[in-house]
Design an enzyme around this catalytic site. Sequence first.
Site, PDB file in Angstrom:
ATOM      1  N   LYS A 124      76.534  48.040  16.016  1.00  0.00           N
ATOM      2  CA  LYS A 124      76.588  47.459  17.404  1.00  0.00           C
ATOM      3  C   LYS A 124      76.242  46.159  17.561  1.00  0.00           C
ATOM      4  O   LYS A 124      75.347  45.977  16.531  1.00  0.00           O
ATOM      5  CB  LYS A 124      75.682  48.333  18.191  1.00  0.00           C
ATOM      6  N   ASP A 164      82.498  46.458  24.630  1.00  0.00           N
ATOM      7  CA  ASP A 164      81.298  47.197  25.265  1.00  0.00           C
ATOM      8  C   ASP A 164      81.086  46.290  26.599  1.00  0.00           C
ATOM      9  O   ASP A 164      82.058  45.621  26.999  1.00  0.00           O
ATOM     10  CB  ASP A 164      79.941  47.224  24.523  1.00  0.00           C
TER      11      ASP A 164
END
Length: 444
Positions: A124, A164
């Site tokens: 991430k 995201d």
Amino acid sequence: MKSEQVLADLKRRFPNEPEYHQAVQEVLESIEEVYNQHPEFEKANLIERLCIPDRIFSFRVTWVDDKGNTHTNMGYRIQHCNAIGPYKGGLRLHASVNLSILKFLAFEQTFKNSLTTLPMGGGKGGSDFNPKGKSSAEVMRFCQAFMTELWRHIGPDTDVPAGDIGVGGREVGYFFGMYRKLAHEFTGTFTGKGLTFGGSLIRPEATGYGNVYFLLEMLKTKNIDIKGKKCLVSGSGNVAQYTCEKLIELGAIPVSMSDSSGYIYDPEGITTEKLEYVKELKELYRGRIKEYADTYGCKYVPNARPWGEKGDIALPSATQNEISGEDAEKLVSNGIFAVSEGANMPSTPEAIEMFQKAKILYAPGKAANAGGVSVSGLEMTQNSERLGWSSEQVDEKLKWIMKNIHENCVKYGTEKDGYVNYVKGANIAGFMKVAKAVMAQGIV
Ligand code: NDP
């Protein structure tokens, strides 16, 4: 392994990272019993090796705004674990981004990706850059500056980022354009790409659609029809929009949406036409959800979330920790019988406890929102084949994957009284696959 001890140790070594501690705690508590049936795991100190990311990159990002002023932000990429495939996970652009949030997301992503059955590791990244109020030219300059650092750490078989919060099709395009230029190659190093340059059909829809497919599987176990059910949805970005779209298609009635300024409650239901308005408002004009209430004359509550409103099903689709224990109590006492998480970790530990105590259907994001990364995995496959699949093909595969994840949750999470603990099921199923892969590859 004693979960309390491992957690205390992580807190001591990595203080001031509450979201990371919270995510680790949830996983440790639910896998402890199964883990302890494998003494070889303990000997290899597997738990610490899986809780601590493989590596973390952090860097300064400097960019120039439209008035010629220079700004600096922090950029990060967490490469958590690549034991079962290349690191894979989105980039988040939001003012709140910090290491704790990204470490929790990368940790969760590792086990989520394992659950999908596709060969993807977990990662991430993102930045504390706040895209709100920025022009497209400013967003482009930021994305390009970010990529001048990140490009050397990623690649189609190394680490494949995606979108995201704050990163949709526009931003992925800017990131990919700069990556392609610096790496001097065209490969599927990003997913969520535009359809003209290697993107997959159904990728934008995948997280929201997948969450509703998962919800349908849960409802099936109780013989409940989704038609006519009132659904409380939070968020109004990518996940919330496509959650509403699929709900409407199936005859359910979404009655709320939100953004970081407040929520709207429309008891008549958000229709296809109203949803088109929201898509345009958010994707084109980048406006606030309040404008929906001004246009359609419904209730708007500033600085609040919709969990006190009446509904049958809740689909939190905005951000982490958006349902507190108190919110969960309201939801349960208002008769909500299912919660399916589109966002990552939207429920606090107190809220999860409340849902499970009330024995309602409760699916954690790790399972319910895995449709997004699943279709990202399918995008990687299409890029490797240099072929594109039809919407029907991708959608069929997405349905199959969500059904499979549900079956795994039932397999590993059914308790003695028949209640399915989806948290436990998802954690055990996701964890065991990664654990076995790490064990098989020696101490590295
Ligand atoms: P978007 O940026 O498209 O939308 C996010 C929405 O949530 C916006 O409405 C935003 O409002 C709201 N929001 C963001 N932060 C906050 C906050 N701190 N408080 C209140 N509202 C907030 O993001 P996505 O829809 O892509 O992501 C939503 C969630 O789903 C996240 O948890 C993400 O990690 C998760 N997720 C996303 C996937 C994907 O494929 N996109 C895949 C799997 C999970 P505002 O615009 O006002 O900030």
